[in-house]
Design a protein around this motif. Structure first.
Motif, PDB file in Angstrom:
ATOM      1  N   PRO A   1      -2.191  -0.431   9.494  1.00 41.17           N
ATOM      2  CA  PRO A   1      -2.731  -0.996   8.244  1.00 41.17           C
ATOM      3  C   PRO A   1      -3.364   0.057   7.343  1.00 41.17           C
ATOM      4  O   PRO A   1      -3.386  -0.102   6.121  1.00 41.17           O
ATOM      5  N   ALA A   2      -3.859   1.152   7.923  1.00 41.41           N
ATOM      6  CA  ALA A   2      -4.486   2.192   7.099  1.00 41.41           C
ATOM      7  C   ALA A   2      -3.486   2.884   6.178  1.00 41.41           C
ATOM      8  O   ALA A   2      -3.863   3.493   5.182  1.00 41.41           O
ATOM      9  N   PHE A   3      -2.201   2.771   6.517  1.00 42.33           N
ATOM     10  CA  PHE A   3      -1.189   3.455   5.697  1.00 42.33           C
ATOM     11  C   PHE A   3      -1.062   2.826   4.312  1.00 42.33           C
ATOM     12  O   PHE A   3      -0.550   3.462   3.391  1.00 42.33           O
ATOM     13  N   ARG A   4      -1.499   1.562   4.183  1.00 41.16           N
ATOM     14  CA  ARG A   4      -1.411   0.901   2.872  1.00 41.16           C
ATOM     15  C   ARG A   4      -2.143   1.706   1.799  1.00 41.16           C
ATOM     16  O   ARG A   4      -1.677   1.843   0.680  1.00 41.16           O
ATOM     17  N   VAL A   5      -3.291   2.267   2.175  1.00 39.03           N
ATOM     18  CA  VAL A   5      -4.036   3.115   1.245  1.00 39.03           C
ATOM     19  C   VAL A   5      -3.517   4.553   1.279  1.00 39.03           C
ATOM     20  O   VAL A   5      -3.327   5.195   0.253  1.00 39.03           O
ATOM     21  N   LEU A   6      -3.247   5.023   2.486  1.00 35.78           N
ATOM     22  CA  LEU A   6      -2.938   6.440   2.682  1.00 35.78           C
ATOM     23  C   LEU A   6      -1.671   6.864   1.955  1.00 35.78           C
ATOM     24  O   LEU A   6      -1.580   7.988   1.457  1.00 35.78           O
ATOM     25  N   PHE A   7      -0.698   5.968   1.877  1.00 31.83           N
ATOM     26  CA  PHE A   7       0.588   6.384   1.316  1.00 31.83           C
ATOM     27  C   PHE A   7       0.939   5.662   0.024  1.00 31.83           C
ATOM     28  O   PHE A   7       2.090   5.645  -0.397  1.00 31.83           O
TER      29      PHE A   7
ATOM     30  N   TYR B   1       0.509   5.629  -6.681  1.00 28.85           N
ATOM     31  CA  TYR B   1      -0.234   5.394  -7.921  1.00 28.85           C
ATOM     32  C   TYR B   1      -0.262   3.922  -8.322  1.00 28.85           C
ATOM     33  O   TYR B   1      -0.482   3.603  -9.472  1.00 28.85           O
ATOM     34  N   TYR B   2      -0.028   3.031  -7.376  1.00 28.51           N
ATOM     35  CA  TYR B   2       0.031   1.608  -7.716  1.00 28.51           C
ATOM     36  C   TYR B   2      -1.361   0.997  -7.640  1.00 28.51           C
ATOM     37  O   TYR B   2      -1.826   0.611  -6.583  1.00 28.51           O
ATOM     38  N   ASN B   3      -2.029   0.923  -8.787  1.00 27.51           N
ATOM     39  CA  ASN B   3      -3.381   0.373  -8.804  1.00 27.51           C
ATOM     40  C   ASN B   3      -3.389  -1.082  -8.349  1.00 27.51           C
ATOM     41  O   ASN B   3      -4.357  -1.541  -7.762  1.00 27.51           O
ATOM     42  N   ALA B   4      -2.301  -1.790  -8.641  1.00 28.06           N
ATOM     43  CA  ALA B   4      -2.276  -3.206  -8.282  1.00 28.06           C
ATOM     44  C   ALA B   4      -2.241  -3.409  -6.773  1.00 28.06           C
ATOM     45  O   ALA B   4      -2.570  -4.476  -6.274  1.00 28.06           O
ATOM     46  N   VAL B   5      -1.823  -2.386  -6.029  1.00 21.97           N
ATOM     47  CA  VAL B   5      -1.781  -2.497  -4.571  1.00 21.97           C
ATOM     48  C   VAL B   5      -3.160  -2.224  -3.964  1.00 21.97           C
ATOM     49  O   VAL B   5      -3.443  -2.561  -2.825  1.00 21.97           O
ATOM     50  N   GLY B   6      -4.050  -1.649  -4.724  1.00 17.49           N
ATOM     51  CA  GLY B   6      -5.406  -1.406  -4.230  1.00 17.49           C
ATOM     52  C   GLY B   6      -5.747   0.078  -4.235  1.00 17.49           C
ATOM     53  O   GLY B   6      -5.212   0.834  -5.048  1.00 17.49           O
ATOM     54  N   ASP B   7      -6.619   0.468  -3.317  1.00 15.62           N
ATOM     55  CA  ASP B   7      -7.075   1.859  -3.279  1.00 15.62           C
ATOM     56  C   ASP B   7      -5.931   2.821  -2.970  1.00 15.62           C
ATOM     57  O   ASP B   7      -4.897   2.433  -2.434  1.00 15.62           O
ATOM     58  N   LYS B   8      -6.174   4.076  -3.321  1.00 12.96           N
ATOM     59  CA  LYS B   8      -5.190   5.136  -3.051  1.00 12.96           C
ATOM     60  C   LYS B   8      -5.923   6.326  -2.453  1.00 12.96           C
ATOM     61  O   LYS B   8      -7.049   6.626  -2.836  1.00 12.96           O
ATOM     62  N   HIS B   9      -5.265   7.017  -1.560  1.00 13.82           N
ATOM     63  CA  HIS B   9      -5.772   8.309  -1.108  1.00 13.82           C
ATOM     64  C   HIS B   9      -5.625   9.279  -2.272  1.00 13.82           C
ATOM     65  O   HIS B   9      -4.595   9.306  -2.937  1.00 13.82           O
ATOM     66  N   PRO B  10      -6.645  10.110  -2.544  1.00 12.84           N
ATOM     67  CA  PRO B  10      -6.555  10.971  -3.740  1.00 12.84           C
ATOM     68  C   PRO B  10      -5.384  11.946  -3.651  1.00 12.84           C
ATOM     69  O   PRO B  10      -5.209  12.633  -2.646  1.00 12.84           O
ATOM     70  N   ARG B  11      -4.621  12.000  -4.708  1.00 15.28           N
ATOM     71  CA  ARG B  11      -3.413  12.827  -4.744  1.00 15.28           C
ATOM     72  C   ARG B  11      -3.656  14.281  -4.334  1.00 15.28           C
ATOM     73  O   ARG B  11      -2.897  14.827  -3.530  1.00 15.28           O
ATOM     74  N   PRO B  12      -4.697  14.946  -4.872  1.00 14.84           N
ATOM     75  CA  PRO B  12      -4.871  16.361  -4.496  1.00 14.84           C
ATOM     76  C   PRO B  12      -5.259  16.551  -3.030  1.00 14.84           C
ATOM     77  O   PRO B  12      -5.329  17.673  -2.560  1.00 14.84           O
ATOM     78  N   GLN B  13      -5.535  15.464  -2.314  1.00 17.58           N
ATOM     79  CA  GLN B  13      -5.931  15.584  -0.904  1.00 17.58           C
ATOM     80  C   GLN B  13      -4.825  15.181   0.058  1.00 17.58           C
ATOM     81  O   GLN B  13      -5.072  15.012   1.245  1.00 17.58           O
ATOM     82  N   ARG B  14      -3.618  15.041  -0.445  1.00 15.42           N
ATOM     83  CA  ARG B  14      -2.526  14.687   0.458  1.00 15.42           C
ATOM     84  C   ARG B  14      -2.270  15.779   1.480  1.00 15.42           C
ATOM     85  O   ARG B  14      -1.787  15.511   2.579  1.00 15.42           O
TER      86      ARG B  14
ATOM     87  N   ALA C   1       3.367  -5.252  -9.155  1.00 12.63           N
ATOM     88  CA  ALA C   1       2.995  -3.850  -8.979  1.00 12.63           C
ATOM     89  C   ALA C   1       4.111  -2.900  -9.381  1.00 12.63           C
ATOM     90  O   ALA C   1       3.863  -1.823  -9.915  1.00 12.63           O
ATOM     91  N   VAL C   2       5.398  -3.284  -9.156  1.00 11.49           N
ATOM     92  CA  VAL C   2       6.463  -2.342  -9.516  1.00 11.49           C
ATOM     93  C   VAL C   2       6.553  -2.135 -11.027  1.00 11.49           C
ATOM     94  O   VAL C   2       7.230  -1.224 -11.498  1.00 11.49           O
TER      95      VAL C   2
ATOM     96  N   GLU D   1      -4.606  -1.982 -14.945  1.00 13.50           N
ATOM     97  CA  GLU D   1      -3.275  -2.463 -15.324  1.00 13.50           C
ATOM     98  C   GLU D   1      -3.085  -2.494 -16.829  1.00 13.50           C
ATOM     99  O   GLU D   1      -1.957  -2.612 -17.314  1.00 13.50           O
ATOM    100  N   LEU D   2      -4.175  -2.407 -17.587  1.00 12.50           N
ATOM    101  CA  LEU D   2      -4.044  -2.419 -19.048  1.00 12.50           C
ATOM    102  C   LEU D   2      -3.775  -1.034 -19.621  1.00 12.50           C
ATOM    103  O   LEU D   2      -3.447  -0.906 -20.811  1.00 12.50           O
ATOM    104  N   TRP D   3      -3.927  -0.012 -18.814  1.00 16.85           N
ATOM    105  CA  TRP D   3      -3.989   1.342 -19.366  1.00 16.85           C
ATOM    106  C   TRP D   3      -2.759   2.178 -19.041  1.00 16.85           C
ATOM    107  O   TRP D   3      -2.174   2.057 -17.969  1.00 16.85           O
TER     108      TRP D   3
END
Lengths: 426, 426, 426, 426
Positions: free
Chosen positions: B81-87, B90-103, B374-375, C246-248
């Motif tokens: 389940p942690a992969f939902r955020v980790l991977f 840039y889909y804000n509608a899916v929720g949090d994201k792991h910061p891009r520069p920290q991949r 989200a797409v 989603e607005l931006w």
């Protein structure tokens, strides 16, 4: 780097043999630290101040190759000539360096290749020690290389901790061991004013920055029996310590404000509770363990809040040199600070657990001269805008520390195991 | 993302079967790209714009998991389940994201774990496709996921190239294959003014940014038969092209000055000769291959120097849609641009080798609406301060490209396989 | 910059006389704008994008000196040869430039000295116009210089506003005049699809970027009758507009997040109320005035929230060229946007109040060629990563604007009087 | 800030009268420094470390208003309540502060208004001193305010110099006076080791950081008779001093490399010759004047090159306190360092010309406690990452300096009149 072994105290063959044995132990200890890690774990650099484990494994070998084997071993063939640049840390006299912030961009050489590099150097060094009698200055360089490697053993642990802490999966370097967490009263030990000698007293190894031994006038002072604990530090936090500029150095207040600092590094709040990231994963903050991963700014602010101050490094040495080198070191395997043992503890717990910030800027001792040659860059050129820490930490090898040992970091550094102890005027 | 397959043109079972086959091929192609790489190679991120190969392998699986499996497969259990955020990219509608520069800070999950994640998703998707009839919109999402994965195949190659280029050991991703390097004359093809339709014409897959097909007035223009070559670009360099502000966009001149740019990315001077870093290691610059790894600024400056201009994306499409999709693609395995074949080449070499910068800012077509859900974040939200590139490159899968395809990057980007072709007014 | 006055339509003597009169008026208008300011007010630069008023006063004179007097006036002596570098804005062909971010470091020349410089140039230009017949290309350059000076009149107002806004004393440039604040309904005007001509139609002055007039296909669209008002924008803010990714645009969302943006520039919250800084000091936000000092990102986000979009610049021109150039301009002295007048307003309020962001990237028109010589740097080299605004503002001189006028700024710019109007597909 | 005037040594009325006279002199001296400057000259801030002259004029008045008048003068009415924030430098205990880097954005209050503010404060202070007997602690604050104002007199000169230096017109603050430039031999004075008292000895004013007087052990050393000269420093430059990393502190080498440093600040090369910008405009470098506007890094590198070292601050004090306070100060009006006078010079020229870097980090003396209240922020909170300078400069008022005076700046600072003197071990 002068020849610190008085002529005649030790026959050459003895010292060479002793060094050969010690070489084996220390090199093996380094590899044991890397053993729990995958090739990926060893490749990543999480910030410019930290280095990948793979780089530490290679650079420590580079040190022996560059300063011991290349000049002294007639038939030595470098493992890979490109490594001379790739694994040079900061020795300008050796030539070009790979840029520090790009150490984490090197997927090659692979971890396996670096391990072969280590073996190649080990074989050549064994060969050298088994051969013709080495001059004391050559043996000194080997001894320096071993102490250098021990420093990188500690950096392997601090850098891996930093890297793993960025991973939201919260991976542990090793399973967390339990530690008792019992309060011990902090009391004050008083010291009279004195004209005293400070610095390393030969024989025995010491870095050039611990010398020459010299006289200093140390006014009367009192020193706390143990470092400040997490529980005590929490009281500072709960008293709005991070929001009261009058407690802070000006530079420290800017640092707090710009970076939004509100707790030691690795701490996380969960509602009313605090936990911290350790090499064993996330744990509830242990109340009576020494507070760790704080900057000099935080140590200074706490001390002002507590109506005390940080010790000078001379005060620390006066208080510390009376005590045995006992405590919680890397060899103990806990790899985090722990509360002082209930009974049988020394009257003052001066060694292990946390490096202790002093208020002393890192500066040359009177009469200091760096070693000649490239190893002269080891310490002297860093004597600016850094502060001295004393006593070793839970990530320091026990055999590496002594009362005169001077560690140093910039005031905002927090990824080392850094805590502090209070002092006061009398 | 609307259902672009008119009812009745294809029976469900056919499309599902076809997608299942295509799924297998494309997923296998991705893994084949990673096969020459070690776990360390796959873990490292060389700049915020690039991602580790491991991240690409995981993120493409995340796409299927998040948009296809989670909503449509009743019994699907996420691999972790942690992969939902980790991977999440840039889909804000899916929720949090792991910061891009920290991949690049993630040593865990390991490469092996990510490969297991891929297999887990593959099994679930095979299961889904083998089960009950899927609605066209669901099949569309699978098709989108496959095109998405092909985009990341290209990124794997560009990001690995960038990472390896920082390594002073000059490692090759794969042995360099030879390519002929014969000059071909550049000529001009003339096009009359016209009111024409631009954009994707169904049926067949296209991204939402290629639609709706709409009318545009395209004035008369002439288009070069091939991209600008290294030899031609060297003439610009030798004519002081990088030192003459009058040739440059204002922003481009700042970019040249601040960054000290004097050649395309990956080029290195050795006395009088130039070489470049390729996925096959360092090679002498091939005179007649299209110039590559240039920014929009460089393309604009060259065009002004040559007394020409870049084409608009509509002009490119008018010229390109008449030509077969033939050329040097990732499937060919050369992985660098090559000189046009001597004989039998098409009258205009429009596809493959290098993505071609156009002077058109990336903007919505008249009537454009992003997909719902989200797409909808796939393309539309990037329509600002980027420029359109056309035609695919030597790192693009051949089956991925078409004349209406709109790639887009910011003007200074150079790590993609980007070149350009001249146009002029008539 | 071609001679756009068809031979014979105007005798030379008439055009020279007309220009001389216009020169006097426009130069006096510039000085009137600076009149309320002290030498200190005129010396300060509040950000790299803005310039000190003193610099504007000098640079506009430099333009006449460099492009008109130096090449055409045989006996002209520069006021101070050092000014050639000091007051060059961005003309690389003229030679060195004083660095833009350091314009505010120049306490010398004093304001008084700059005013003498203006008089020196004025006398020489009067002399030139009173002398031998000038060629049309020379008269064109004078006309260009006057339009250039009018652009800097607007910049004087926007740059002073920005500078004063940083002063906690809240100084006013001039006493605030009252303006009525009555709501007017926004309705939609519909336009049929068409193949139409876009761009400036001679005779009459226009900048090179408005030419050549050329054909475009403009699909059917609807255009709002007036810009979005503060009240409407507040509804967006109250609907969490600044917190909904989603607005931006992706770049816009980064901009909001990094800069902590939560309202238009110059707005301040006082409990439940909003006020804004104006050239007349702090005022309560006027509900029905057009929203102003918003970036393209904010305009795009609002439009998406409102279920509409921004117009293209061609749509704006189609809608605007039918309307009279009437509205609230710098000449009216209000110096802030105001609600549309209750009665007698034109069916569409297209000019004045606020520059209106369009969704069109600033790009060359088909067939565009910059003028030859240094004035060719006027517009063309900025055609990258900027967006077109149309219609003029409350700080634009009325005689300066026309339907084909293309202003341009980067997407995040907010210190200009920038608002927007909605459009939609039909 | 304790009452350092032993009871009974001075009757109150005497000290108050003396302070009133001194107040008049020092305030007038400040205004005399600003007299040659225009309002524009006084408004501009050339970097965050520097402040506009107008700000210095206001802030020194703010100090008296805030710390003397507001608490002690019952009927005092602030000139403008907004100034409490506007002209607060760094006293967190006083409340909010206007951001330091924005001091140059304030065109208002005007210079004239600030001059009226000064008169307002002067009248109130005269009134206070003429009234009821003030307590010693109150008189101490006035004395502190006067010493504070003298510090800002020096800053007015250094900050104006920095600002004018950015102006390509090369304006002079005042006409340059000639100075003789005759070489004097540098010799060494030897000092025996000693246990000595360091720090200010009452009575007489001193800052809190000069106290308490305390014992220190100072090993034997030798001290140069004069600072290093421009000619000597040029020899270092010609010996590639700026290109040899082995001469530099690690941090200093980074500073040289990143900033491209190749000479002291304000120096410019004209072919084979060097000139420097002074308050009297550009001058040929004077060979035998002390080198000035160098950082601690440069001083350290030169010393290493010369086979010597910088003195500690205790060594400097031991050597300096034997000498009369004579030399080239602001009162002499030359406003640049000058070669030592040919004859009649003191055996060691310790005061005036240039502030002398020491190798001592700025740290609290044993037993140091900052004053209570806001003035406790004067010195103590800056005791981190700064280095001590001794002896005063050509921009320091003569009556302001003493042997125990501790100035402090960060290692890279160069806009002060900073030079250095060599020392060595015996």
């Amino acid at each position: 780097m002068n020849d610190r072994i008085p002529a005649g105290t030790l026959r050459k063959v003895d010292r060479g043999d002793a060094l050969a044995a010690r070489y084996g132990e220390i090199r093996a200890a380094t590899e044991a630290l890397a053993a729990p890690l995958s090739a990926e774990d060893c490749a990543i650099q999480s910030m410019p101040d930290a280095s990948p484990v793979k780089w530490h494994l290679a650079h420590t070998s580079w040190f022996f190759e560059t300063f011991v084997l290349a000049p002294n071993h007639a038939s030595y063939t470098p493992y890979n000539p490109a490594f001379r640049v790739l694994f040079n840390s900061y020795y300008n006299a050796v030539g070009d360096k790979h840029p520090r912030p790009q150490r984490g961009l090197l997927s090659r050489p692979t971890l396996e290749d670096v391990q072969n590099y280590r073996k190649h150097v080990d074989r050549a060094l064994a060969d050298l020690l088994a051969g013709a009698r080495l001059a004391p200055a050559q043996l000194d360089l080997i001894e320096l290389g071993l102490n250098h490697e021990q420093q990188h053993q500690e950096l392997i642990l601090t850098d891996v901790k930093h890297m793993l802490s960025y991973n939201p999966l919260r991976p542990a370097y090793a399973a967390a061991r339990r530690a008792s967490d019992i309060a011990s009263t902090m009391t004050w030990v008083e010291f009279e004013e004195r004209l005293t000698e400070i610095g390393h007293e030969p024989p025995g190894f010491a870095f050039d920055n611990e010398m020459p031994r010299h006289r200093e006038w140390v006014p009367a002072f009192a020193m706390a029996t143990r470092p400040v604990s997490n529980a005590e530090y929490l009281a500072f936090m709960e008293d709005e310590g991070y929001r009261r500029p009058e407690l802070w150095l000006s530079e420290g207040w800017d640092w707090v404000t710009v970076n939004g600092i509100a707790a030691p590094a690795y701490w996380e709040r969960n509602g009313a509770d605090w936990s911290y990231f350790t090499l064993g994963g996330m744990l509830a903050v242990e109340s009576h363990a020494p507070v760790c991963h704080v900057s000099l700014y935080e140590a200074e602010a706490y001390a002002r809040w507590a109506g005390a101050r940080l010790p000078t490094e001379s005060e620390w040495e006066v208080a510390g040199r009376e005590m045995p080198i006992a405590g919680n070191f890397a060899d103990d395997g806990l790899l985090r600070p722990r509360a002082a043992p209930e009974a049988g503890m020394s009257p003052r717990q001066m060694f292990g657990d946390v490096w202790e910030w002093t208020r002393s800027a890192y500066a040359p001792y009177p009469g200091f001269h760096p070693a000649t040659g490239a190893v002269g860059e080891y310490n002297g050129k860093f004597m600016c805008n850094q502060y001295v820490l004393r006593g070793g930490s839970c990530a320091t090898p026990r055999s590496h520390i002594r009362a005169s040992y001077r560690n140093f970091f910039p005031a905002p550094a927090r990824w080392q195991f850094t805590g502090f102890r209070l002092a006061r005027d009398r």
